[in-house]
Design an enzyme around this catalytic site. Sequence first.
Site, PDB file in Angstrom:
ATOM      1  CB  CYS A  53      -0.901   0.005   1.232  1.00 49.62           C
ATOM      2  SG  CYS A  53      -1.834   1.542   1.410  1.00 49.62           S
ATOM      3  CG  ASP A  60      -2.590  -3.450  -0.419  1.00 50.36           C
ATOM      4  OD1 ASP A  60      -3.173  -3.409   0.678  1.00 50.36           O
ATOM      5  OD2 ASP A  60      -2.409  -2.455  -1.135  1.00 50.36           O
TER       6      ASP A  60
END
EC number: 1.7.1.13
Length: 139
Positions: A53, A60
């Site tokens: 991220c 992520d």
Amino acid sequence: MDDRQQETGASSYEGRQEHIPTLKLPDIESFANVYEGKDYTIDFTIPEFTAVCPKTGLPDFGTIEISYVPSDRCVELKSLKEYILAYRNLGIFHENVVNRILEDLIKSVRPKYARVRGDYNLRGGIKTVVTREFRSEAD
């Protein structure tokens, strides 16, 4: 957020992903489709996709699904694996992942049709799914 950001709805990350379309990633290699002229679909599922991220620096996780109808070239799997691994430490928004993968796939194999879907794990109470499709103008 400053007054201008509030007025336009822009975030403090505006402009920080502009390098993504030109970022150097490993090539997706290909090989000759000996069944060119026959329409068939090739599907890949990458259930352990990881990127970072760009806001939090946290990983992520998600599943990337690639589906395409080849023309004269097919994706070589080892190069696809190396390409996908290049995202592991890359700070990139979900939307940009899906768009970049599709564009690189198109550049590599010039498919008749392609679809990339990023189905990301729940984070902060929000689930994100991003899909983009492509159809060759020749079809």
